[in-house]
Design a protein around this motif. Sequence first.
Motif, PDB file in Angstrom:
ATOM      1  N   HIS A  15       0.853  -1.189   0.000  1.00 52.46           N
ATOM      2  CA  HIS A  15       0.000   0.000   0.000  1.00 52.46           C
ATOM      3  C   HIS A  15       0.883   1.230   0.000  1.00 52.46           C
ATOM      4  N   GLY A  16       0.289   2.411   0.170  1.00 58.04           N
ATOM      5  CA  GLY A  16       1.113   3.606   0.150  1.00 58.04           C
ATOM      6  C   GLY A  16       0.341   4.842   0.519  1.00 58.04           C
ATOM      7  N   LYS A  17       1.045   5.933   0.579  1.00 56.85           N
ATOM      8  CA  LYS A  17       0.502   7.204   1.037  1.00 56.85           C
ATOM      9  C   LYS A  17       0.401   8.158  -0.158  1.00 56.85           C
ATOM     10  N   ILE A  18      -0.683   8.930  -0.180  1.00 59.34           N
ATOM     11  CA  ILE A  18      -0.885   9.905  -1.248  1.00 59.34           C
ATOM     12  C   ILE A  18      -0.880  11.297  -0.628  1.00 59.34           C
ATOM     13  N   LYS A  32     -14.020   0.098 -10.660  1.00 57.00           N
ATOM     14  CA  LYS A  32     -14.911  -1.017 -10.357  1.00 57.00           C
ATOM     15  C   LYS A  32     -15.924  -0.578  -9.303  1.00 57.00           C
ATOM     16  N   LYS A  51     -13.452   4.527   0.216  1.00 52.84           N
ATOM     17  CA  LYS A  51     -12.492   3.836  -0.638  1.00 52.84           C
ATOM     18  C   LYS A  51     -13.155   3.517  -1.979  1.00 52.84           C
ATOM     19  N   ILE A  52     -12.486   3.836  -3.069  1.00 53.78           N
ATOM     20  CA  ILE A  52     -12.974   3.411  -4.382  1.00 53.78           C
ATOM     21  C   ILE A  52     -11.925   2.477  -4.994  1.00 53.78           C
ATOM     22  N   GLU A  53     -12.359   1.643  -5.925  1.00 57.08           N
ATOM     23  CA  GLU A  53     -11.453   0.668  -6.519  1.00 57.08           C
ATOM     24  C   GLU A  53     -11.159   1.028  -7.976  1.00 57.08           C
ATOM     25  N   TRP A  68      -4.595   7.556   0.916  1.00 52.97           N
ATOM     26  CA  TRP A  68      -3.739   6.379   0.785  1.00 52.97           C
ATOM     27  C   TRP A  68      -4.299   5.431  -0.264  1.00 52.97           C
ATOM     28  N   PHE A  69      -3.512   4.434  -0.649  1.00 53.68           N
ATOM     29  CA  PHE A  69      -3.962   3.404  -1.588  1.00 53.68           C
ATOM     30  C   PHE A  69      -3.544   2.040  -1.058  1.00 53.68           C
ATOM     31  N   LYS A  80      -7.280   0.093  -4.234  1.00 49.93           N
ATOM     32  CA  LYS A  80      -8.292   0.898  -3.583  1.00 49.93           C
ATOM     33  C   LYS A  80      -7.652   2.226  -3.214  1.00 49.93           C
ATOM     34  N   VAL A  81      -8.370   3.310  -3.499  1.00 49.84           N
ATOM     35  CA  VAL A  81      -7.876   4.643  -3.163  1.00 49.84           C
ATOM     36  C   VAL A  81      -8.840   5.238  -2.150  1.00 49.84           C
ATOM     37  N   GLU A  90     -17.693   1.439   0.058  1.00 48.67           N
ATOM     38  CA  GLU A  90     -16.817   1.097   1.183  1.00 48.67           C
ATOM     39  C   GLU A  90     -16.401   2.366   1.927  1.00 48.67           C
TER      40      GLU A  90
END
Lengths: 75, 75, 75, 75, 75, 75, 75, 75, 75, 75, 75, 75
Positions: free
Chosen positions: A53-56, J15, K15-17, K46-47, K69-70, L17
């Motif tokens: 995962h990661g940080k934006i 999605k 969260k969106i995908e 984050w993602f 997921k973002v 979500e």
Amino acid sequence: MSKTANTGAGKVFKKIELVGVSSTSFEDAIKNAVAKASESLHGLAWFEVTEQHGKIVDGKVAEFQAVLKVAFKID
Amino acid sequence: MSKTANTGAGKVFKKIELVGVSSTSFEDAIKNAVAKASESLHGLAWFEVTEQHGKIVDGKVAEFQAVLKVAFKID
Amino acid sequence: MSKTANTGAGKVFKKIELVGVSSTSFEDAIKNAVAKASESLHGLAWFEVTEQHGKIVDGKVAEFQAVLKVAFKID
Amino acid sequence: MSKTANTGAGKVFKKIELVGVSSTSFEDAIKNAVAKASESLHGLAWFEVTEQHGKIVDGKVAEFQAVLKVAFKID
Amino acid sequence: MSKTANTGAGKVFKKIELVGVSSTSFEDAIKNAVAKASESLHGLAWFEVTEQHGKIVDGKVAEFQAVLKVAFKID
Amino acid sequence: MSKTANTGAGKVFKKIELVGVSSTSFEDAIKNAVAKASESLHGLAWFEVTEQHGKIVDGKVAEFQAVLKVAFKID
Amino acid sequence: MSKTANTGAGKVFKKIELVGVSSTSFEDAIKNAVAKASESLHGLAWFEVTEQHGKIVDGKVAEFQAVLKVAFKID
Amino acid sequence: MSKTANTGAGKVFKKIELVGVSSTSFEDAIKNAVAKASESLHGLAWFEVTEQHGKIVDGKVAEFQAVLKVAFKID
Amino acid sequence: MSKTANTGAGKVFKKIELVGVSSTSFEDAIKNAVAKASESLHGLAWFEVTEQHGKIVDGKVAEFQAVLKVAFKID
Amino acid sequence: MSKTANTGAGKVFKKIELVGVSSTSFEDAIKNAVAKASESLHGLAWFEVTEQHGKIVDGKVAEFQAVLKVAFKID
Amino acid sequence: MSKTANTGAGKVFKKIELVGVSSTSFEDAIKNAVAKASESLHGLAWFEVTEQHGKIVDGKVAEFQAVLKVAFKID
Amino acid sequence: MSKTANTGAGKVFKKIELVGVSSTSFEDAIKNAVAKASESLHGLAWFEVTEQHGKIVDGKVAEFQAVLKVAFKID
């Protein structure tokens, strides 16, 4: 191939879970975590990635974070 | 330890999925499947158990069935 | 191979979840659970292992515990 | 049954992940790992198997490798 | 019931993974994949569905795609 | 987007599982595995990563290992 | 939508696991299992599919087998 | 700690799956399900939460629903 | 939101797995485990719940047991 | 085959998760969900089934409910 | 470390995908997806990577596809 | 019981979500997320918890974070 290397009956390995961070790539995040682990542990043998995962920040990817298990032989 | 053995950059392994059967134990079922695979394949390197089940006849365990992936080097 | 045996369209099976215990092996724990189930149920057809754990006493493995689903035909 | 033993509100347990190896069986691999853990840790209470794999040498199973979590009470 | 059929200690089965396609149903997609497999393989014994997805064209479902493992006995 | 490409009702695809190795990156490990597969198989269509691990030598990451399924059309 | 229907605080439901078989479709296999369950149980409320597999005879799909959990209210 | 309590080689436990409901909390939903189970079953030993969901009415959480397995000793 | 807090490229975190117990709630079980961990570790940053179970005594819930991973920065 | 269709570097897909309902079949439930999605979204490309369940009324299956992810290109 | 950043009680994230594509690497595919998302959404935090696959053309990897997921704060 | 409520053939639901935060409990975190969702969405019908984690500050749990899917009817 899989993960292990030199094993043998009777040997015991331990796995610990680490999170490495990099602004560049998951591979670099993994290397950072392994480098930190090797400061205090001997006999590191393999790693397994369990999450990515990661940080934006400001709409841009600022960090790649790799969660990995690192295995080493217990003497 | 984990599974792999002698690897190296550039090497490629293939995993196939087998089901071994034994009236005795899961270990025996695994050995049966590996023995069968080694009749036609070289370079078998490791196996991974993915499922364990069995057959019951007349209220008794009649078979232990182990599902396993077997990995081997592709030349 | 997989798990089922003599089936047929229209037949219905039920699966129940049991935990067997043994001081010796997971295979023995499975046999104990199947033996207990067969005291009150007919038509036991197959089992599937879902978890394997155990108890440690005084630094030694004291019990192997197998969680398994046992399937039987409903008349 | 499940895994735990003597617990109580306020107690805290820690789980570590080990890999045991045996040329004989998964049960033996588990015992090897538990024996190694008990050299340095007190209060080992239960274990949980998370993976089962092994090494193949010359077309034969050479090692059974059990990955397990071992839990112990933190004083 | 579960999946297997006529088994026996010492028998070994292999599972391969296929993707069948149909404009009608997942069942039809499975039949297509099994029919293709039976052209070159003998002893097909059971199948297991692992994924179900499909293609959308012009806002309508154009394909049902079933991913399945097909098991057959190795002589 | 997802994985598939040109499909059609009645087509059947097969997935095989490979392990690629690279001293550089997971992407390179994937390319190595795909290159090896394309030596003997036609109609490779897509791949799916299922595991990522690697080997550590002298406290440094020596190999990135990518496990992937590779799908191709069966004629 | 999801699965439940008329619920309420204090109500308790039980889920049992069944395997239905059909020569036609998974939907038909589900209906067979639900029909069998309703012979002895009242208050069936919903079902959840957990596995889909089947039997192959002479290179053709002979059975669609649906594993499902069926939930009903406990009085 | 984990789940089990007083076990012993040869003992067999059964797990059943229940859904408890509460307007207050998941803990309360669990207590409701255990209370209902204890009306007809003796020897309840532990529970395991497998799902947590709930119902929304008029934009507010109206029910907390806990799915749990409850284990008890079979005599 | 997710779990992390103040991170940065080059930082490495470690996750350990604990089991907390409470007679009241899962939240309380988590607090007990975190409190115990903070006695010997600095830089605790986040936790992740991985399992929820408990003990039943005399037909009543006697313990709520939360299994959690606790992450902290390695200096 | 898998799921995707016409893709290209730089394209981004989204999605969303839907639940379709049908009194007839899961395929019909999927078509209902896709039809509803296509009323407001363009560029629907593929779907993936993630859950299958349904409602039982008077001891009979009254609804087949398919949970699916639907993917579409973001312009 | 894990994923989150500046959070606080009462905040809610969504969260969106997304699926990003790149001819170069998974990291690049992720950056493409995040860049597209940031055109219309503020507060991306984050993602999380959930799948990694890709397209093969003429026996070579043509696309790396990352499903992620973002998460972003809802005002 | 399970999750759904008033459904019907032809109805379509969407799941989104969310991540809710609370300094008190997971139940409170869920309520916060549902309350936020109900500001802009009508027809919220059920929720499903998918992850539970939290933030630790100064060795104490500062936030309980619940990840949940919220489902609502699409008109």
